[in-house]
Design a protein around this motif. Sequence first.
Motif, PDB file in Angstrom:
ATOM      1  N   LEU A 125       0.840  -1.197   0.000  1.00 16.63           N
ATOM      2  CA  LEU A 125       0.000   0.000   0.000  1.00 16.63           C
ATOM      3  C   LEU A 125       0.880   1.253   0.000  1.00 16.63           C
ATOM      4  O   LEU A 125       0.946   1.980   0.999  1.00 16.63           O
ATOM      5  N   PRO A 126       1.584   1.536  -1.099  1.00 13.34           N
ATOM      6  CA  PRO A 126       2.435   2.732  -1.132  1.00 13.34           C
ATOM      7  C   PRO A 126       1.605   4.001  -1.108  1.00 13.34           C
ATOM      8  O   PRO A 126       0.577   4.108  -1.785  1.00 13.34           O
ATOM      9  N   SER A 127       2.050   4.974  -0.319  1.00 10.11           N
ATOM     10  CA  SER A 127       1.307   6.229  -0.193  1.00 10.11           C
ATOM     11  C   SER A 127       1.973   7.373  -0.947  1.00 10.11           C
ATOM     12  O   SER A 127       1.333   8.377  -1.226  1.00 10.11           O
ATOM     13  N   LEU A 128       3.256   7.228  -1.283  1.00 12.54           N
ATOM     14  CA  LEU A 128       3.979   8.244  -2.043  1.00 12.54           C
ATOM     15  C   LEU A 128       4.666   7.582  -3.228  1.00 12.54           C
ATOM     16  O   LEU A 128       5.079   6.430  -3.147  1.00 12.54           O
ATOM     17  N   ARG A 149       8.400   9.240   5.809  1.00 12.57           N
ATOM     18  CA  ARG A 149       7.192   8.606   5.284  1.00 12.57           C
ATOM     19  C   ARG A 149       7.528   7.536   4.253  1.00 12.57           C
ATOM     20  O   ARG A 149       6.908   6.463   4.230  1.00 12.57           O
ATOM     21  N   ASN A 153       6.847   3.552   4.737  1.00 10.71           N
ATOM     22  CA  ASN A 153       6.079   2.772   3.761  1.00 10.71           C
ATOM     23  C   ASN A 153       6.858   1.537   3.310  1.00 10.71           C
ATOM     24  O   ASN A 153       6.312   0.418   3.235  1.00 10.71           O
ATOM     25  N   ASP A 157       5.634  -2.484   4.096  1.00  7.84           N
ATOM     26  CA  ASP A 157       5.326  -3.424   3.014  1.00  7.84           C
ATOM     27  C   ASP A 157       6.424  -4.459   2.798  1.00  7.84           C
ATOM     28  O   ASP A 157       6.197  -5.461   2.123  1.00  7.84           O
TER      29      ASP A 157
END
Length: 298
Positions: A125-128, A149, A153, A157
């Motif tokens: 679930l990468p956010s950047l 951040r 991440n 993961d």
Amino acid sequence: MPCQTCGDTTSPTFDECQTCHTPLGQPAVTPGLPTYAVRGIGTAVQIAVGATAVLFLLASLVPVVGLVMAERAAADRDSDLLLGAAVLELALWLPLLAVYLTAAVLVIIWTWRARKNIDAFPGALPSLGAGWAIAGWLVPFANLVVPARVVANIARDSLWQRRTPVLVGVWWTAWLVFSVGERVVDKLDEREYARLPENPVDPADFQAYVAYYERILGWHLVPALAGLVAAATLIVLVRRISAAQQARIARAAGAWTVTPGMTVTPGGPVPSYPQPTPIPPTPVSPQVPPASGGTIGA
């Protein structure tokens, strides 16, 4: 059936593995997406970061030498002895700068590779975006938050955790204390040094140097200790994440059986089979025209 990522038994009750969060039926690595080796670059990062922390600690202890030299200079009334600490500090800071820049480049490369790898991990679930693994270190003000951040991440993961590991928070807090504290201490050091007499002659002048080194010794130790904590936690994170990603990529590569004549694409473990060679048609002898009287009705 067993999970293709971690090997644990999955349950149809859940749509993902409860250990590594890989969706049911998905491979460890998405076929066709590129992955990058991180073990070698991770080892280089650990060495460079460790060397930087050690050299910075030694440079922070230069005031101890300066204090000893200042006390001897005060006793002998010899101002030339005060140059010893300055020469030693210069001799340490030059290699420290080179090692620090090397470590910075290696950390950025490792972060980008590790971030690109999780794009190929089903269930991640990468956010950047992966670009922030580089830009996050370079953009002013963003570099106070974004690198943490990105690494958080990557750690979630790669290490099969839905929450950010505590080690990431310890690392980033120590890094901020080190980077901000080191700049503040340098400014204070410059201001205090500018107040010292240029040509010490009487005992009060030499005592000013003694008092100066006593003050700055405590100042420099605070960011130095924070740097040691930041270096140690980053080394542990890099080692764990690199090992976990390499193991997952290797597990995915072993999921396909390589047979003679099969080739593997450079970007990943997707097997591609060579096109079969067309079989030429069996040659047929040309028909011979029938001779006269050789058939009925001729």
